[in-house]
Design a protein around this motif. Sequence first.
Motif, PDB file in Angstrom:
ATOM      1  N   PHE A 175       0.823  -1.209   0.000  1.00 53.62           N
ATOM      2  CA  PHE A 175       0.000   0.000   0.000  1.00 53.62           C
ATOM      3  C   PHE A 175       0.861   1.264   0.000  1.00 53.62           C
ATOM      4  O   PHE A 175       0.337   2.366   0.154  1.00 53.62           O
ATOM      5  CB  PHE A 175      -0.949  -0.003   1.197  1.00 53.62           C
ATOM      6  CG  PHE A 175      -1.839  -1.214   1.210  1.00 53.62           C
ATOM      7  CD1 PHE A 175      -2.824  -1.374   0.243  1.00 53.62           C
ATOM      8  CD2 PHE A 175      -1.675  -2.213   2.148  1.00 53.62           C
ATOM      9  CE1 PHE A 175      -3.625  -2.507   0.226  1.00 53.62           C
ATOM     10  CE2 PHE A 175      -2.480  -3.341   2.145  1.00 53.62           C
ATOM     11  CZ  PHE A 175      -3.453  -3.486   1.177  1.00 53.62           C
ATOM     12  N   ASN A 202       1.407  -2.409  -5.176  1.00 54.45           N
ATOM     13  CA  ASN A 202       0.243  -1.606  -4.798  1.00 54.45           C
ATOM     14  C   ASN A 202      -0.747  -1.622  -5.949  1.00 54.45           C
ATOM     15  O   ASN A 202      -0.734  -0.769  -6.842  1.00 54.45           O
ATOM     16  CB  ASN A 202       0.679  -0.171  -4.469  1.00 54.45           C
ATOM     17  CG  ASN A 202      -0.473   0.699  -4.003  1.00 54.45           C
ATOM     18  OD1 ASN A 202      -1.638   0.334  -4.126  1.00 54.45           O
ATOM     19  ND2 ASN A 202      -0.142   1.871  -3.472  1.00 54.45           N
ATOM     20  N   TRP A 216      -3.501   3.246  -4.426  1.00 59.07           N
ATOM     21  CA  TRP A 216      -3.831   4.141  -3.309  1.00 59.07           C
ATOM     22  C   TRP A 216      -2.591   4.898  -2.893  1.00 59.07           C
ATOM     23  O   TRP A 216      -1.477   4.367  -2.910  1.00 59.07           O
ATOM     24  CB  TRP A 216      -4.351   3.298  -2.159  1.00 59.07           C
ATOM     25  CG  TRP A 216      -4.781   4.012  -0.911  1.00 59.07           C
ATOM     26  CD1 TRP A 216      -5.851   4.851  -0.774  1.00 59.07           C
ATOM     27  CD2 TRP A 216      -4.190   3.901   0.397  1.00 59.07           C
ATOM     28  NE1 TRP A 216      -5.975   5.268   0.542  1.00 59.07           N
ATOM     29  CE2 TRP A 216      -4.965   4.711   1.266  1.00 59.07           C
ATOM     30  CE3 TRP A 216      -3.091   3.215   0.902  1.00 59.07           C
ATOM     31  CZ2 TRP A 216      -4.677   4.837   2.632  1.00 59.07           C
ATOM     32  CZ3 TRP A 216      -2.799   3.329   2.255  1.00 59.07           C
ATOM     33  CH2 TRP A 216      -3.577   4.133   3.104  1.00 59.07           C
ATOM     34  N   ASN A 266      -1.260   7.573   0.282  1.00 62.18           N
ATOM     35  CA  ASN A 266      -1.571   8.216   1.541  1.00 62.18           C
ATOM     36  C   ASN A 266      -0.257   8.636   2.197  1.00 62.18           C
ATOM     37  O   ASN A 266       0.602   7.807   2.496  1.00 62.18           O
ATOM     38  CB  ASN A 266      -2.357   7.257   2.442  1.00 62.18           C
ATOM     39  CG  ASN A 266      -2.734   7.878   3.767  1.00 62.18           C
ATOM     40  OD1 ASN A 266      -1.908   8.051   4.654  1.00 62.18           O
ATOM     41  ND2 ASN A 266      -4.011   8.230   3.901  1.00 62.18           N
ATOM     42  N   TYR A 275       0.578   7.096   5.613  1.00 60.15           N
ATOM     43  CA  TYR A 275       0.972   5.695   5.474  1.00 60.15           C
ATOM     44  C   TYR A 275       2.423   5.598   5.014  1.00 60.15           C
ATOM     45  O   TYR A 275       3.218   4.834   5.576  1.00 60.15           O
ATOM     46  CB  TYR A 275       0.057   4.984   4.473  1.00 60.15           C
ATOM     47  CG  TYR A 275       0.259   3.479   4.423  1.00 60.15           C
ATOM     48  CD1 TYR A 275      -0.589   2.627   5.124  1.00 60.15           C
ATOM     49  CD2 TYR A 275       1.298   2.915   3.686  1.00 60.15           C
ATOM     50  CE1 TYR A 275      -0.409   1.253   5.096  1.00 60.15           C
ATOM     51  CE2 TYR A 275       1.489   1.545   3.651  1.00 60.15           C
ATOM     52  CZ  TYR A 275       0.631   0.721   4.362  1.00 60.15           C
ATOM     53  OH  TYR A 275       0.832  -0.644   4.325  1.00 60.15           O
ATOM     54  N   VAL A 328      -5.257   1.803   6.231  1.00 57.13           N
ATOM     55  CA  VAL A 328      -5.709   1.176   4.983  1.00 57.13           C
ATOM     56  C   VAL A 328      -7.081   0.517   5.142  1.00 57.13           C
ATOM     57  O   VAL A 328      -7.854   0.442   4.181  1.00 57.13           O
ATOM     58  CB  VAL A 328      -4.651   0.175   4.474  1.00 57.13           C
ATOM     59  CG1 VAL A 328      -4.677  -1.124   5.245  1.00 57.13           C
ATOM     60  CG2 VAL A 328      -4.805  -0.075   2.995  1.00 57.13           C
ATOM     61  N   CYS A 329      -7.414   0.077   6.361  1.00 52.75           N
ATOM     62  CA  CYS A 329      -8.699  -0.592   6.591  1.00 52.75           C
ATOM     63  C   CYS A 329      -9.823   0.386   6.929  1.00 52.75           C
ATOM     64  O   CYS A 329     -10.996   0.094   6.687  1.00 52.75           O
ATOM     65  CB  CYS A 329      -8.575  -1.619   7.715  1.00 52.75           C
ATOM     66  SG  CYS A 329      -7.521  -3.017   7.303  1.00 52.75           S
ATOM     67  N   ASP A 377      -9.944   3.540   5.723  1.00 59.26           N
ATOM     68  CA  ASP A 377     -10.200   4.451   4.589  1.00 59.26           C
ATOM     69  C   ASP A 377     -11.536   4.201   3.911  1.00 59.26           C
ATOM     70  O   ASP A 377     -12.291   5.163   3.704  1.00 59.26           O
ATOM     71  CB  ASP A 377      -9.023   4.382   3.603  1.00 59.26           C
ATOM     72  CG  ASP A 377      -9.174   5.323   2.435  1.00 59.26           C
ATOM     73  OD1 ASP A 377      -9.771   4.883   1.436  1.00 59.26           O
ATOM     74  OD2 ASP A 377      -8.733   6.486   2.502  1.00 59.26           O
ATOM     75  N   VAL A 400      -9.445   1.224   1.735  1.00 58.55           N
ATOM     76  CA  VAL A 400      -9.016   0.840   0.392  1.00 58.55           C
ATOM     77  C   VAL A 400      -9.064  -0.669   0.265  1.00 58.55           C
ATOM     78  O   VAL A 400      -9.180  -1.225  -0.814  1.00 58.55           O
ATOM     79  CB  VAL A 400      -7.616   1.384   0.073  1.00 58.55           C
ATOM     80  CG1 VAL A 400      -6.557   0.777   0.980  1.00 58.55           C
ATOM     81  CG2 VAL A 400      -7.254   1.147  -1.386  1.00 58.55           C
TER      82      VAL A 400
END
Length: 596
Positions: free
Chosen positions: A501, A517, A521, A523, A526, A553-554, A556, A558
């Motif tokens: 990610f 990835n 995504w 970020n 991140y 990531v969870c 968001d 994504v």
Amino acid sequence: MQEQALRGLIEDVREGRLARRSFIQRMLALGLTAPMAGQMLLNAGIAQAQTRSGYKPTKRGGGGALKLLWWQGATLLNPHFATGTKDQEGARIFYEPLAAWDPDGNLIPILAAEIPSQANGGLAKDGMSVIWKLKRGATWHDGKPFTADDCVFNWEYASNPDTAAVTIGTYKDCKVEKIDSHTVKVIFKKPTPFWADPFVGTRGMLIPKHLFADFTGAKSREAPTNLKPVGTGPYKFVDFKPGDMVRGAINTGYHFEHRPFFDTIEMKGGGDAVSAARAVIQTGEFDYAWNMQVEDEILKRLEAGGRGRAEITPGGNIEFIVLNMADPWTETEGERAHPKSRHPILSDPAVRKALGLLVDRAAVQEFIYGRTGVATANFLNNPERFRSKTMKWEFSIDKAGALLDAAGWKKGGDGIREKGGKKLKLVFQTSINAPRQKTQAIVKQAAQKAGIDLELKSVTASVFFSSDVGNPDTYTKFFCDVQMYTTTMTQPDPELFMNQFASWEAASKDNKWQGRNLSRWSNEEYDKAFRAAESELDPVKRAALFIRMNELVCSDPVVIPVVYRPRVAAVANKLYAPLSGWDNDMWNLKDWFKEA
């Protein structure tokens, strides 16, 4: 436990005041796993426990044929191009790393003479370098000696962007120097807590310099040896039909005594998980089958026949749904799903959050996976030390509908929501596999009630997981809106697992879709947390960084985690096949044998 107290316990182990086993038991009580407790001691300069082998044969060969069934057949046999597990496993029959991960997360030497540690001078205290001593007497299948030059070459080969190796992330930020013919030094750009990545495990398989030196960079895909491997492993290459069959014969000059047991090996590809399970557990036609993504009810029924068993191995694998942040339907700079593009629907966070509420994980676990899949809200589930305790999952069609209403997505006369003249229609793809099609159906039904039209697409597994850069239906291309598959965690450390990610890993035409990835995504928080974790030597602080990454990531979202999946294999009753949740199934193929 405070850091000072933790370091005190480590010193007690070093001085012999505390048994290694007692230390690990204390760490287990704090929520760590045995692999991570062992890594803490290793990083502190305390030698790890010796892995015991259950291998019994007293001579090489004589075991006849070993018949394996991989219902997703290997499509290539160069480990540096292996984007999917099936290709990694096919390559591991012939190629070996310096070291592998056992079930407890301990490193065991394969082509290394010993595991580096501070005690033997191999591991630098500052985390900036590691020295590997190579095993003498190991040869490539064509008789050429395995030396330090091969290790240096693999680093040069994989770190070259023009090679477009899937392993580039492992090798691009380090330098490998030859000390002598059988010693190499890996130098890192910054303190590196997880130093056991280059030359280790799945991403550490080594190819011979003398056969690949003329095929580096842009010429990498032209090497004949991509399909006809010459490795150091227990079996020599005989034949390969991509997607169908890999054949090998005993390596009589193998560098481990009395190994291997079997005279030949066959890895058959194709079919499906249910037929594979039946061919091992019920009929005994094959000795071993990989990745039993089969309803647990069926596995239990087959086990009643008595010829084989379902072997369940704890690890870190996750079955999840990923959302495309790029536009897969419109070309940007001549490329679909270009990382610079934005998805016309999924760029709306309300749609992403609504989709997260429409996955009935409890039903997926209860009616499909049973003991082979546990509902979860986390992408990173194991080792437990890295698992977020704050993430929760919820299934609510009403809440999903309310989110969409508030965001301006209104139901039309056909029941499908729209906004600004754009219908809320998405294409949801996965590989052909009964549990996955049933999961798709569960999600589609809930989405339809909420006003989202999901078009289900199922792709033959051998195509979906293919490493063919010319195929538009591979999961790495991700030329649709939503897709579902499993990511395997092949190390007891989440660094490689979580780099998928990071923004710089975005899959694209430029890297031949080898970037990990797939969601494209990006970020900033991140990325910063990942970079910090790469060089954070404090285990407590490093764990906190990975927990934060998982939460980003969870939440968001994504990705929408569905079930945490322990590894499940079908194994003939008389076959001894040591498995590890932290490496390939083939990680210790040299020790496989059949009881009389």
